[in-house]
Design a protein around this motif. Structure first.
Motif, PDB file in Angstrom:
ATOM      1  N   LEU A  55      -1.001  63.958  26.700  1.00  0.00           N
ATOM      2  CA  LEU A  55      -0.399  62.636  26.611  1.00  0.00           C
ATOM      3  C   LEU A  55       0.489  62.397  27.830  1.00  0.00           C
ATOM      4  CD1 LEU A  55      -0.058  60.128  24.762  1.00  0.00           C
ATOM      5  CD2 LEU A  55       1.894  61.303  23.731  1.00  0.00           C
ATOM      6  N   THR A  56       0.291  61.280  28.511  1.00  0.00           N
ATOM      7  CA  THR A  56       1.124  60.938  29.668  1.00  0.00           C
ATOM      8  C   THR A  56       1.680  59.529  29.501  1.00  0.00           C
ATOM      9  OG1 THR A  56      -0.627  59.920  30.999  1.00  0.00           O
ATOM     10  CG2 THR A  56      -0.379  62.333  31.173  1.00  0.00           C
ATOM     11  N   ALA A  57       2.669  59.204  30.303  1.00  0.00           N
ATOM     12  CA  ALA A  57       3.269  57.870  30.263  1.00  0.00           C
ATOM     13  C   ALA A  57       2.229  56.791  30.545  1.00  0.00           C
ATOM     14  CB  ALA A  57       4.408  57.786  31.272  1.00  0.00           C
ATOM     15  N   ALA A  58       1.256  57.097  31.398  1.00  0.00           N
ATOM     16  CA  ALA A  58       0.232  56.110  31.744  1.00  0.00           C
ATOM     17  C   ALA A  58      -0.662  55.765  30.555  1.00  0.00           C
ATOM     18  CB  ALA A  58      -0.618  56.646  32.898  1.00  0.00           C
ATOM     19  N   ASP A  59      -0.646  56.601  29.506  1.00  0.00           N
ATOM     20  CA  ASP A  59      -1.473  56.332  28.329  1.00  0.00           C
ATOM     21  C   ASP A  59      -0.941  55.169  27.489  1.00  0.00           C
ATOM     22  OD1 ASP A  59      -3.295  58.418  28.826  1.00  0.00           O
ATOM     23  OD2 ASP A  59      -1.950  59.862  27.875  1.00  0.00           O
ATOM     24  N   PHE A  60       0.319  54.806  27.646  1.00  0.00           N
ATOM     25  CA  PHE A  60       0.882  53.740  26.826  1.00  0.00           C
ATOM     26  C   PHE A  60       0.468  52.385  27.393  1.00  0.00           C
ATOM     27  CE2 PHE A  60       3.496  57.381  25.783  1.00  0.00           C
ATOM     28  CZ  PHE A  60       3.486  57.316  24.402  1.00  0.00           C
ATOM     29  N   LEU A  61      -0.238  51.606  26.566  1.00  0.00           N
ATOM     30  CA  LEU A  61      -0.873  50.374  27.018  1.00  0.00           C
ATOM     31  C   LEU A  61      -0.228  49.102  26.506  1.00  0.00           C
ATOM     32  CD1 LEU A  61      -4.568  51.457  26.343  1.00  0.00           C
ATOM     33  CD2 LEU A  61      -3.270  51.686  28.464  1.00  0.00           C
ATOM     34  N   GLN A  62       0.565  49.205  25.462  1.00  0.00           N
ATOM     35  CA  GLN A  62       1.067  47.999  24.816  1.00  0.00           C
ATOM     36  C   GLN A  62       2.498  48.221  24.360  1.00  0.00           C
ATOM     37  OE1 GLN A  62      -1.522  46.511  21.653  1.00  0.00           O
ATOM     38  NE2 GLN A  62       0.262  46.066  20.417  1.00  0.00           N
ATOM     39  N   ASP A  63       3.356  47.235  24.586  1.00  0.00           N
ATOM     40  CA  ASP A  63       4.711  47.235  24.033  1.00  0.00           C
ATOM     41  C   ASP A  63       4.787  46.114  23.010  1.00  0.00           C
ATOM     42  OD1 ASP A  63       5.551  49.281  25.670  1.00  0.00           O
ATOM     43  OD2 ASP A  63       6.850  48.059  26.916  1.00  0.00           O
ATOM     44  N   SER A  64       5.372  46.414  21.855  1.00  0.00           N
ATOM     45  CA  SER A  64       5.558  45.417  20.807  1.00  0.00           C
ATOM     46  C   SER A  64       6.998  45.492  20.322  1.00  0.00           C
ATOM     47  CB  SER A  64       4.609  45.682  19.634  1.00  0.00           C
ATOM     48  OG  SER A  64       3.272  45.655  20.058  1.00  0.00           O
ATOM     49  N   GLN A  65       7.448  44.430  19.674  1.00  0.00           N
ATOM     50  CA  GLN A  65       8.798  44.403  19.135  1.00  0.00           C
ATOM     51  C   GLN A  65       8.766  43.674  17.804  1.00  0.00           C
ATOM     52  OE1 GLN A  65      11.822  43.220  21.908  1.00  0.00           O
ATOM     53  NE2 GLN A  65      13.309  42.714  20.321  1.00  0.00           N
ATOM     54  N   SER A  66       9.537  44.184  16.843  1.00  0.00           N
ATOM     55  CA  SER A  66       9.686  43.497  15.560  1.00  0.00           C
ATOM     56  C   SER A  66      11.164  43.247  15.311  1.00  0.00           C
ATOM     57  CB  SER A  66       9.095  44.332  14.419  1.00  0.00           C
ATOM     58  OG  SER A  66       9.832  45.526  14.218  1.00  0.00           O
TER      59      SER A  66
END
Length: 191
Positions: A55-66
């Motif tokens: 797992l790397t930082a580049a794997d994160f594709l989406q930011d969401s907020q609730s």
């Protein structure tokens, strides 16, 4: 940044160091270099044999907020198939974050932990694939999720936040729960 392992192998808590002055505070909420170095340094020994080194930082594709009011419960949610990794933090307020291990071969399968996330300590929790996740807002709260896969509603799984087998002790009486979460079945239904 301090990194703490938890009783659930592969679940990590990142606590940054905020800098306070007369204006307020400044803190780094995410740093790809620190994240990648931490994962590489931990290896499988520090995570009880669960390999999260891919797992790397580049794997994160989406930011969401609730945004949730005090007492709201969101969860327990997960993904089938390849699962989903999440990096979760509370940007405003405080939440009781709950993570449940549902990995088939895990020695902690069916167990859960609580992690308090708030806008005081700025902790982040890394939740690898193979876990259910949910939280209860302890105050009015904004929760931010960094996710490694695009959302696919056909892979959504849910378990009742009141499942007797999980026996999650929520901090407050639930004030609001979505119809989907209220209708979710027991953990035994997905095993």
């Amino acid at each position: 940044m301090q990194v703490t392992t938890t009783e659930l192998a592969g679940v990590l808590v990142f606590t940054p160091t905020p800098h306070h002055d007369d204006r307020g505070f400044f803190t780094r909420t995410f740093d790809a270099e620190i994240f990648d170095a931490t994962i590489a340094d931990l290896g499988t020994a520090a995570t009880a044999g669960i390999d999260i080194t891919g797992l790397t930082a580049a794997d994160f594709l989406q930011d969401s907020q609730s945004r949730s009011g005090a007492g709201v419960v969101r969860g327990m949610h997960g993904r089938s198939g390849a699962g989903e990794a999440k990096l979760v933090r509370c940007a405003h307020g405080a939440v009781d974050d709950v993570i449940v291990d549902i990995r088939p071969d895990s020695p902690t399968r069916g167990q859960h932990i609580h992690v308090r996330l708030d806008d005081v300590d700025f902790r982040h929790v890394l939740i690898p694939p193979g876990f259910l996740h949910g939280f209860q807002a302890l105050t009015d709260a904004d929760v931010c999720y960094r996710i490694n896969r695009p959302h696919d509603p056909t892979e959504d799984i849910g378990v009742s936040y009141l499942d007797a087998d999980l026996a999650i002790e929520w901090s407050l009486p639930a004030t609001v729960v979505s119809p989907r979460d209220a209708a979710a079945g027991p953990l035994s239904a997905i095993w």
